[in-house]
Design a protein around this motif. Structure first.
Motif, PDB file in Angstrom:
ATOM      1  N   LEU A 181      71.839 -61.883   9.126  1.00  0.00           N
ATOM      2  CA  LEU A 181      71.902 -62.117   7.687  1.00  0.00           C
ATOM      3  C   LEU A 181      70.854 -63.103   7.208  1.00  0.00           C
ATOM      4  O   LEU A 181      70.366 -63.005   6.063  1.00  0.00           O
ATOM      5  CB  LEU A 181      73.299 -62.621   7.301  1.00  0.00           C
ATOM      6  N   ALA A 182      70.468 -64.053   8.043  1.00  0.00           N
ATOM      7  CA  ALA A 182      69.496 -65.073   7.618  1.00  0.00           C
ATOM      8  C   ALA A 182      68.166 -64.459   7.186  1.00  0.00           C
ATOM      9  O   ALA A 182      67.665 -64.764   6.094  1.00  0.00           O
ATOM     10  CB  ALA A 182      69.300 -66.087   8.735  1.00  0.00           C
ATOM     11  N   PRO A 183      67.527 -63.576   7.982  1.00  0.00           N
ATOM     12  CA  PRO A 183      66.271 -62.975   7.533  1.00  0.00           C
ATOM     13  C   PRO A 183      66.443 -62.097   6.296  1.00  0.00           C
ATOM     14  O   PRO A 183      65.462 -61.827   5.592  1.00  0.00           O
ATOM     15  CB  PRO A 183      65.829 -62.125   8.742  1.00  0.00           C
ATOM     16  N   LEU A 184      67.692 -61.659   6.049  1.00  0.00           N
ATOM     17  CA  LEU A 184      67.944 -60.826   4.873  1.00  0.00           C
ATOM     18  C   LEU A 184      68.297 -61.671   3.651  1.00  0.00           C
ATOM     19  O   LEU A 184      68.815 -61.161   2.656  1.00  0.00           O
ATOM     20  CB  LEU A 184      69.084 -59.849   5.177  1.00  0.00           C
ATOM     21  N   LYS A 185      68.003 -62.971   3.726  1.00  0.00           N
ATOM     22  CA  LYS A 185      68.216 -63.914   2.622  1.00  0.00           C
ATOM     23  C   LYS A 185      69.699 -64.029   2.243  1.00  0.00           C
ATOM     24  O   LYS A 185      70.050 -64.165   1.068  1.00  0.00           O
ATOM     25  CB  LYS A 185      67.384 -63.517   1.390  1.00  0.00           C
ATOM     26  N   MET A 186      70.544 -63.994   3.259  1.00  0.00           N
ATOM     27  CA  MET A 186      71.972 -64.172   3.023  1.00  0.00           C
ATOM     28  C   MET A 186      72.529 -65.191   4.005  1.00  0.00           C
ATOM     29  O   MET A 186      73.615 -65.055   4.548  1.00  0.00           O
ATOM     30  CB  MET A 186      72.708 -62.835   3.176  1.00  0.00           C
ATOM     31  N   GLU A 187      71.740 -66.237   4.221  1.00  0.00           N
ATOM     32  CA  GLU A 187      72.127 -67.232   5.200  1.00  0.00           C
ATOM     33  C   GLU A 187      73.372 -68.020   4.790  1.00  0.00           C
ATOM     34  O   GLU A 187      74.039 -68.633   5.623  1.00  0.00           O
ATOM     35  CB  GLU A 187      70.973 -68.204   5.462  1.00  0.00           C
ATOM     36  N   ARG A 188      73.729 -68.000   3.509  1.00  0.00           N
ATOM     37  CA  ARG A 188      74.912 -68.732   3.054  1.00  0.00           C
ATOM     38  C   ARG A 188      76.185 -67.871   3.112  1.00  0.00           C
ATOM     39  O   ARG A 188      77.281 -68.374   2.916  1.00  0.00           O
ATOM     40  CB  ARG A 188      74.696 -69.226   1.614  1.00  0.00           C
ATOM     41  N   ALA A 189      76.018 -66.589   3.360  1.00  0.00           N
ATOM     42  CA  ALA A 189      77.178 -65.700   3.433  1.00  0.00           C
ATOM     43  C   ALA A 189      77.890 -65.879   4.772  1.00  0.00           C
ATOM     44  O   ALA A 189      77.318 -66.386   5.739  1.00  0.00           O
ATOM     45  CB  ALA A 189      76.743 -64.254   3.252  1.00  0.00           C
ATOM     46  N   VAL A 190      79.119 -65.475   4.809  1.00  0.00           N
ATOM     47  CA  VAL A 190      79.920 -65.590   6.029  1.00  0.00           C
ATOM     48  C   VAL A 190      80.511 -64.206   6.358  1.00  0.00           C
ATOM     49  O   VAL A 190      81.177 -63.588   5.523  1.00  0.00           O
ATOM     50  CB  VAL A 190      81.066 -66.607   5.863  1.00  0.00           C
ATOM     51  N   PHE A 191      80.222 -63.760   7.556  1.00  0.00           N
ATOM     52  CA  PHE A 191      80.818 -62.516   8.055  1.00  0.00           C
ATOM     53  C   PHE A 191      81.850 -62.876   9.117  1.00  0.00           C
ATOM     54  O   PHE A 191      81.600 -63.707   9.983  1.00  0.00           O
ATOM     55  CB  PHE A 191      79.744 -61.612   8.661  1.00  0.00           C
ATOM     56  N   GLN A 192      83.000 -62.234   9.060  1.00  0.00           N
ATOM     57  CA  GLN A 192      84.049 -62.543  10.029  1.00  0.00           C
ATOM     58  C   GLN A 192      84.829 -61.270  10.387  1.00  0.00           C
ATOM     59  O   GLN A 192      85.185 -60.475   9.526  1.00  0.00           O
ATOM     60  CB  GLN A 192      85.020 -63.582   9.467  1.00  0.00           C
TER      61      GLN A 192
END
Length: 549
Positions: A381-392
């Motif tokens: 997710l970080a390279p996709l500009k979603m480093e603040r999102a949380v996947f669980q």
């Protein structure tokens, strides 16, 4: 791998022949040019439920033919075998839709049902997009995806085997308990009937014998006097005496008859012997006819008892003995049932323990794999500009079954502190696309059996994020095949093969065409995607830079 797609008279396509290649295949074009029609047509030949009206206006029927390459060991071979359809390295699907809506399908020139097409499609194609309810957005498939990621085949097989054994043990116990309940309900009847039959102890053939004796006794008084008179007439004062006198007189004079009386005397001797046998028989009959009246009463009492029991149990009198054996066996099984029930309950408990142990081992593996998957997805997710999102990956207790005791769901939170929820309920369009891509990158591994299709999965992203999406799509296509419908120049530039979808008006008809692009054509198409309708030198330069990156 999808090798070719032939579409005739479907929606705004009159005739279209496409040849696809391994790797990343990009389809681009303006909005409304017909890109979705390609997916609709492919879904139609795969048996998916979609648009009701597919036949091009004015045409009698529409037809789609899809050709797939099936390597050895591809799961589609098993589907073909189960359906009794011919297999091989090549799979050709053909489906026709008439203007009246009647659909007909063939697999390798053999007629088949839409159900078989859908079973095959599950092994051939994966469709991913914002409205995909067949793949990653469907929570019912998340547990299987996690198991594949965890390489849990062995533990899953152990759980399924234990579940099968436990289900069998429970079924046997239930059947035994039901049989016991039924027998308990008739226990009093069984014990009384067995005791009654044992006391009477009827023998085979006894009914006929008693009946004959009874009828003889009933007629004895009427015939005995006649038999006795006949016996008296045959005795010394009757026939026997007269014949003896006759023999004596004849023998006294035979010497003077010159042999004329020898034969008559011999005949009388034989007659006396026969008469003696007749006397013996009649005398035996007289002895039989002499009976005690109480004996007749006893015979009738037993005969009536046998016939009453036969009527009671609805069997023939001669079958009372075997029937008693049957009841006795049921009673013996009833008496032994407590121990039998105990054994079967112990078997269920042992099977349950085996299942619990196997399910706990699988659950432990899933917990570990879930943490690893969460970490891997977060890394994507970080390279996709979603480093603040949380996947669980959430694992909760589920109803025990052949796949274990866990309920698995992929959840997301788009920002720290925000509540998490299902993918398709929390994420926006662009966020959802990137979540799906990151998850797919982590889940795919080395599996390249199915062609993956991404329908505008890059919507809502651009710049470096779109480039990251393109790179990951290209990575997914390595060693396999990916088709992407895209509006992003960064994604299109990463494709190994590029098609442009255009809509043209010819006369009073609007038709869609798809054209494979050469390198110069790709530059112009990507430049159009960068700059719009007016393609500038700067846009072409940007397109070249994207292709060379």
């Amino acid at each position: 791998m999808l090798r070719a797609l032939d579409i005739r008279d479907m929606l705004i396509i009159d005739r279209l022949e496409l040849t696809f290649q391994p790797g990343l295949n990009a389809l681009t074009g303006e909005t409304g040019a017909g890109k979705s029609i390609l997916l609709d047509s492919l879904g139609f030949v795969l048996g998916w439920r979609g648009r009701a009206e597919l036949v091009r206006q004015g045409a009698e029927q529409g037809e789609v033919v899809a050709e797939f390459e099936l390597p050895e060991g591809h799961p589609a071979h098993a589907v073909l075998a189960d359906a009794g359809l011919p297999g091989g390295e090549e799979l050709i699907l053909r489906r026709v839709n008439t203007a009246e809506g009647r659909k007909t399908a063939w697999v390798n020139d053999r007629r088949c049902s839409g159900e078989v097409l859908r079973a095959l499609s599950g092994t051939l194609i994966e469709l991913h997009g914002q409205h995909d309810d067949r793949g990653l957005l469907n929570p019912r498939g998340h547990r299987a995806m996690l198991d594949a990621y965890a390489e849990a085949e062995d533990k899953l097989a152990a759980v399924r085997s234990a579940w099968g054994q436990m289900s069998t043990a429970r079924k046997v116990l239930a059947q035994t308990e039901a049989a016991l309940t039924s027998m308990r309900a008739e226990e009093e009847f069984l014990r009384h009937s067995v005791a009654e039959l044992d006391k009477l102890d009827p023998q085979p053939g006894e009914d006929a014998d008693l009946d004959a004796r009874r009828r003889m006794m009933q007629g004895a008084e009427r015939i005995r006097d006649d038999v006795a008179r006949a016996f008296a007439l045959m005795g010394g004062d009757g026939a026997e005496g007269a014949m003896a006198d006759a023999v004596r007189w004849l023998e006294g004079v035979s010497d003077h008859a010159e042999g004329q009386l020898e034969e008559p005397i011999a005949a009388l001797g034989r007659a006396l012997i026969e008469l003696g046998e007749a006397q013996d028989g009649v005398n035996s009959c007289l002895q039989v006819l002499e009976f005690n009246p109480s004996e007749l009463e006893q015979i009738e009492e037993r005969l009536f008892a046998i016939r009453a029991l036969a009527r009671k149990h609805d069997v023939a009198p001669d079958e009372l003995g075997p029937f008693a054996d049957t009841l006795r066996d049921r009673l013996n099984r009833l008496d032994a049932s407590d121990a039998d029930i105990s054994d079967k309950r112990a078997a269920v408990a042992a099977a349950q323990a085996t299942y619990d142990k196997a399910a706990e081992a699988l659950s432990s593996l899933r917990q570990s794999a879930a943490r690893a998957l969460d970490k891997a997805v977060m890394g994507e997710l970080a390279p996709l500009k979603m480093e603040r999102a949380v996947f669980q990956t959430e694992i909760a207790p589920g109803d025990p079954g052949p796949d274990g005791i866990d309920a698995v769901a992929f959840t997301v939170a788009t920002n720290p502190g925000a509540p998490s929820g299902p993918l398709n309920k929390i994420a926006s369009g662009g966020e959802l696309s990137r979540f799906l891509l990151a998850l797919k990158v982590c889940l795919t591994g080395e599996d390249s059996a199915r062609t993956m299709i991404f329908d505008e999965i890059d919507r809502g992203v651009g710049g470096a994020t779109a480039d990251a999406v393109g790179r990951r799509l290209a990575s997914l296509a390595h060693g396999g095949q990916v088709l992407v419908v895209t509006h992003s120049p960064q994604v299109a530039a990463r494709a190994a093969h590029h098609w442009r979808v255009q809509k043209q008006v010819a006369g009073d008809q609007t038709l869609s065409t798809v054209t494979p692009l050469s390198v110069p054509d790709r530059i112009d198409e990507i430049a159009r995607m960068v700059a719009g309708d007016t393609i500038t030198d700067e846009a072409r330069a940007a397109a070249r830079a994207l292709l060379e990156a």
